[in-house]
Design a protein around this motif. Structure first.
Motif, PDB file in Angstrom:
ATOM      1  N   GLN A 234      27.387 -28.169  69.190  1.00 41.59           N
ATOM      2  CA  GLN A 234      27.753 -27.737  70.540  1.00 41.59           C
ATOM      3  C   GLN A 234      29.084 -26.972  70.497  1.00 41.59           C
ATOM      4  O   GLN A 234      29.201 -25.904  71.107  1.00 41.59           O
ATOM      5  N   ARG A 235      30.069 -27.495  69.763  1.00 41.30           N
ATOM      6  CA  ARG A 235      31.353 -26.788  69.623  1.00 41.30           C
ATOM      7  C   ARG A 235      31.158 -25.461  68.900  1.00 41.30           C
ATOM      8  O   ARG A 235      31.740 -24.439  69.262  1.00 41.30           O
TER       9      ARG A 235
ATOM     10  N   ARG B 128      28.434 -23.581  68.696  1.00 38.75           N
ATOM     11  CA  ARG B 128      27.728 -22.615  69.550  1.00 38.75           C
ATOM     12  C   ARG B 128      28.656 -22.024  70.610  1.00 38.75           C
ATOM     13  O   ARG B 128      28.551 -20.846  70.944  1.00 38.75           O
ATOM     14  N   ALA B 129      29.561 -22.845  71.130  1.00 41.85           N
ATOM     15  CA  ALA B 129      30.525 -22.338  72.113  1.00 41.85           C
ATOM     16  C   ALA B 129      31.444 -21.306  71.462  1.00 41.85           C
ATOM     17  O   ALA B 129      31.727 -20.254  72.057  1.00 41.85           O
ATOM     18  N   ARG B 130      31.892 -21.576  70.236  1.00 39.48           N
ATOM     19  CA  ARG B 130      32.740 -20.610  69.529  1.00 39.48           C
ATOM     20  C   ARG B 130      31.973 -19.329  69.210  1.00 39.48           C
ATOM     21  O   ARG B 130      32.512 -18.229  69.319  1.00 39.48           O
TER      22      ARG B 130
END
Length: 129
Positions: free
Chosen positions: A86-87, A89-91
């Motif tokens: 999740q982190r 993909r956000a980056r």
């Protein structure tokens, strides 16, 4: 035909985003060692110009992009903790949203060509005298 082309473009963009996310996941210290190593290998292989099977070999040359790369991505996504992905993909999404400068890209290519010309001249291999 146009619908298929649109589908392929969306799939390619999603694949690109996932490869970048896998690269970020490989660099996350919260990720377990084995998925980190696999993610690093998959991201390096996907972003590298060197293929396991050269593309000029008919049919077999495309197998790594069509089978090995998606399989490797699937394994990474299956083994990597959800919070890490999740982190990552956000980056990746933040990176892909940044504007691209074609002028800067052209300047970098021009710089590399000038360095190549200077190297050829220094080695005495410059074709025009």
């Amino acid at each position: 035909m146009g619908r298929r082309l649109g589908l392929l473009k969306r799939w390619a963009l999603a694949l690109r985003s996932e490869v970048i996310a896998v690269f970020f996941a490989a660099r996350d210290p919260a990720a377990p060692l084995l998925p980190r190593l696999l993610a690093l290998f998959i991201a390096a292989y996907a972003l590298s110009p060197i293929d396991l099977i050269p593309d000029f070999i008919p049919v077999l040359g495309l197998l790594d992009e069509l089978i090995l790369l998606p399989l490797g991505l699937w394994l990474v996504l299956r083994w990597m903790p959800a919070a890490v992905m999740q982190r990552a993909r956000a980056r990746a999404a933040a990176l892909l949203e940044k504007p691209r400068s074609w002028l800067a890209a052209a300047a970098i290519v021009l710089l590399w060509l000038l360095l190549l010309a200077a190297l050829l001249a220094w080695l005495g291999l410059w074709p025009w005298r």
